[in-house]
Design a protein around this motif. Structure first.
Motif, mmCIF file in Angstrom:
data_model
loop_
_atom_site.group_PDB
_atom_site.id
_atom_site.type_symbol
_atom_site.label_atom_id
_atom_site.label_comp_id
_atom_site.label_asym_id
_atom_site.label_seq_id
_atom_site.Cartn_x
_atom_site.Cartn_y
_atom_site.Cartn_z
ATOM 1 N N ILE A 220 0.833 -1.202 0.000
ATOM 2 C CA ILE A 220 0.000 0.000 0.000
ATOM 3 C C ILE A 220 0.872 1.258 0.000
ATOM 4 N N LEU A 221 1.949 1.223 0.790
ATOM 5 C CA LEU A 221 2.843 2.379 0.848
ATOM 6 C C LEU A 221 3.474 2.669 -0.508
ATOM 7 N N LYS A 222 3.767 1.602 -1.273
ATOM 8 C CA LYS A 222 4.315 1.805 -2.615
ATOM 9 C C LYS A 222 3.244 2.285 -3.576
ATOM 10 N N ALA A 223 2.074 1.597 -3.558
ATOM 11 C CA ALA A 223 1.025 1.917 -4.521
ATOM 12 C C ALA A 223 0.428 3.305 -4.299
ATOM 13 N N LYS A 224 0.301 3.711 -3.028
ATOM 14 C CA LYS A 224 -0.373 4.967 -2.702
ATOM 15 C C LYS A 224 0.584 6.149 -2.650
ATOM 16 N N PHE A 225 1.776 5.920 -2.076
ATOM 17 C CA PHE A 225 2.682 7.040 -1.826
ATOM 18 C C PHE A 225 4.020 6.919 -2.557
ATOM 19 N N GLY A 226 4.236 5.804 -3.257
ATOM 20 C CA GLY A 226 5.486 5.635 -3.986
ATOM 21 C C GLY A 226 6.682 5.369 -3.106
ATOM 22 N N ILE A 227 6.450 4.940 -1.862
ATOM 23 C CA ILE A 227 7.556 4.653 -0.936
ATOM 24 C C ILE A 227 8.181 3.307 -1.302
ATOM 25 N N SER A 228 9.488 3.231 -1.296
ATOM 26 C CA SER A 228 10.205 2.029 -1.730
ATOM 27 C C SER A 228 9.805 0.808 -0.913
ATOM 28 N N GLU A 229 9.313 -0.214 -1.596
ATOM 29 C CA GLU A 229 8.960 -1.449 -0.918
ATOM 30 C C GLU A 229 10.190 -2.266 -0.534
ATOM 31 N N VAL A 230 11.315 -2.017 -1.198
ATOM 32 C CA VAL A 230 12.543 -2.750 -0.876
ATOM 33 C C VAL A 230 12.960 -2.459 0.565
ATOM 34 N N LEU A 231 13.027 -1.172 0.914
ATOM 35 C CA LEU A 231 13.411 -0.803 2.274
ATOM 36 C C LEU A 231 12.377 -1.263 3.295
ATOM 37 N N ASN A 232 11.097 -1.079 2.963
ATOM 38 C CA ASN A 232 10.044 -1.437 3.916
ATOM 39 C C ASN A 232 10.011 -2.931 4.197
ATOM 40 N N THR A 233 10.093 -3.747 3.149
ATOM 41 C CA THR A 233 10.020 -5.192 3.364
ATOM 42 C C THR A 233 11.242 -5.702 4.123
ATOM 43 N N ILE A 234 12.409 -5.108 3.864
ATOM 44 C CA ILE A 234 13.604 -5.504 4.625
ATOM 45 C C ILE A 234 13.419 -5.171 6.104
ATOM 46 N N MET A 235 12.924 -3.973 6.396
ATOM 47 C CA MET A 235 12.713 -3.577 7.792
ATOM 48 C C MET A 235 11.652 -4.461 8.458
ATOM 49 N N PHE A 236 10.621 -4.826 7.708
ATOM 50 C CA PHE A 236 9.578 -5.690 8.254
ATOM 51 C C PHE A 236 10.125 -7.081 8.582
ATOM 52 N N ASN A 237 11.173 -7.504 7.877
ATOM 53 C CA ASN A 237 11.822 -8.781 8.227
ATOM 54 C C ASN A 237 12.321 -8.743 9.664
ATOM 55 N N TYR A 238 13.045 -7.686 10.004
ATOM 56 C CA TYR A 238 13.621 -7.588 11.346
ATOM 57 C C TYR A 238 12.532 -7.489 12.411
ATOM 58 N N ILE A 239 11.456 -6.782 12.079
ATOM 59 C CA ILE A 239 10.359 -6.669 13.040
ATOM 60 C C ILE A 239 9.757 -8.042 13.310
ATOM 61 N N ALA A 240 9.481 -8.804 12.250
ATOM 62 C CA ALA A 240 8.850 -10.120 12.411
ATOM 63 C C ALA A 240 9.766 -11.090 13.151
ATOM 64 N N ILE A 241 11.043 -11.100 12.791
ATOM 65 C CA ILE A 241 11.991 -12.013 13.440
ATOM 66 C C ILE A 241 12.092 -11.716 14.936
ATOM 67 N N ASN A 242 12.170 -10.434 15.275
ATOM 68 C CA ASN A 242 12.271 -10.071 16.693
ATOM 69 C C ASN A 242 10.940 -10.221 17.415
ATOM 70 N N LEU A 243 9.835 -10.112 16.671
ATOM 71 C CA LEU A 243 8.528 -10.375 17.271
ATOM 72 C C LEU A 243 8.430 -11.829 17.715
ATOM 73 N N VAL A 244 8.935 -12.734 16.892
ATOM 74 C CA VAL A 244 8.977 -14.148 17.283
ATOM 75 C C VAL A 244 9.844 -14.319 18.527
ATOM 76 N N GLY A 245 10.988 -13.632 18.547
ATOM 77 C CA GLY A 245 11.857 -13.706 19.717
ATOM 78 C C GLY A 245 11.164 -13.265 20.997
ATOM 79 N N ILE A 246 10.331 -12.237 20.891
ATOM 80 C CA ILE A 246 9.580 -11.773 22.067
ATOM 81 C C ILE A 246 8.503 -12.782 22.455
ATOM 82 N N LEU A 247 7.749 -13.279 21.466
ATOM 83 C CA LEU A 247 6.622 -14.164 21.756
ATOM 84 C C LEU A 247 7.062 -15.480 22.386
ATOM 85 N N VAL A 248 8.195 -16.052 21.907
ATOM 86 C CA VAL A 248 8.631 -17.324 22.474
ATOM 87 C C VAL A 248 9.271 -17.154 23.847
#
Length: 340
Positions: free
Chosen positions: A128-156
């Motif tokens: 949505i950020l790319k389609a609506k605002f033209g924000i680079s999905e490359v940077l966003n998806t990379i950052m979301f990787n770290y969020i998800a990986i660390n979210l698992v670390g918190i949950l376990v």
């Protein structure tokens, strides 16, 4: 005929370069090329266990590779399959712990749907950020990787932790979440069949439907699509959801098919390898299956070489990188030649 001959010759040159570099790397670590090659082949085809391990490793690569390839086809450069895989793993774990009494006939389809939803939403935000605002999905998806990986670390370590065990992991999930083994006692499971079915469905979607035509058109030329009345926003958003959802299903299959619990670091970089799988498969669903099997065979064979001939498995990573560079260089040369 000349073009076909050049294509064959170019692939033969790539194979020759890969074999030459592989031999030089093996020699550089003081191992025998002949012994290493024999170990590599035995590791893959010397036993049914070795062959089944290729299928086991290829399952998440096919699913995540399909997701990455779907995004690339539409111009959505999804580098976040790793994080989306983790979100799918969270989904099946949360379901198994919240509703342990569900029968398998309900639990498994529901887990797949939830995994698709979690991964799809995780990818939809950068889409949505790319389609609506033209924000680079490359940077966003990379950052979301770290969020998800660390979210698992918190949950376990908190809400999904197995309180009877000192290490960060969830409890064993109920058996209703398990995907059945295809050839027990080997580890290959029904997730491989799910991956094959989804590959066929993605092929039909991309090449046999108007929706797929719109997605491919947006990936080729979004400006022309706007002029032709094809919605770039809709196709990018849909592609991002499907792309992340397929990677999410890969996470479900890893938990339900292999580990039966959520672990910190559950993925050995499958999401990043999926980018290589998609590139080698030309973002074509059926060729992605072949590419994933090849990468998996390379990994399994390299581990056999390490055990038998003392060849470091890092050589396999070097070879994978070399393959990508050569394939992309070949594609660029053919593009320049066509334009000339």
């Amino acid at each position: 005929m000349k073009r076909r001959a050049r294509t064959v010759i170019s692939y033969l040159c790539i194979i020759a370069i890969i074999l030459l570099v592989s031999a030089l790397l093996i020699i550089s670590v003081g191992s025998s090329v002949q012994k290493s090659l024999a170990s590599f082949i035995r590791g893959i085809a010397g036993s049914f266990y070795g062959f089944s391990e290729v299928l086991v490793r290829s399952t998440p690569l096919i699913l995540a590779g399909l997701g990455v390839g779907m995004g690339f086809r539409t111009g959505f450069i999804n580098i976040g399959a790793e994080g989306q895989l983790y979100m799918g793993a969270i989904a099946v774990t949360a379901l198994g712990m919240a509703a342990p009494g569900l029968p398998a006939i309900v639990m498994i389809p529901l887990a797949l749907v939830l995994g698709f939803a979690f991964g799809g939403i995780w990818s939809f935000i950068p889409g949505i950020l790319k389609a609506k605002f033209g924000i680079s999905e490359v940077l966003n998806t990379i950052m979301f990787n770290y969020i998800a990986i660390n979210l698992v670390g918190i949950l376990v370590r908190t809400s999904l932790k197995d309180t009877s065990y000192p290490y960060p992991m969830s409890p064993m999930l109920p058996k209703a979440t398990y995907l059945f083994q295809l050839f027990p006692p080997n580890r290959v499971h029904a997730g491989f069949l799910i991956a094959l079915v989804l590959a066929v469905l993605m092929y039909i979607l991309l090449f046999k439907t108007w929706t797929g035509f719109g997605m491919r058109a947006v990936g080729l030329n979004s400006r022309a699509c706007r002029c032709a009345g094809i919605s770039v926003f809709k196709n990018l958003a849909l592609s991002s959801v499907i792309s992340g959802g397929l990677a999410g299903i890969a996470g479900v299959c890893e938990v339900s098919g292999l580990h039966h619990r959520l672990l910190e670091g559950i993925s050995p970089s499958y999401g990043y390898l999926a980018i290589i799988v998609a590139l080698l498969g030309g973002n074509h669903p059926l060729w992605i299956v072949v590419s994933a099997l090849g990468i998996s065979a390379l990994q399994v064979g390299s581990m056999a070489m390490q055990r038998s001939a003392g060849v470091p498995t890092s050589i396999a990573s070097i070879i994978m990188g070399l393959i990508v560079v050569l394939i992309l260089a070949r594609k660029q040369l053919f593009t320049i030649e066509k334009e000339a």
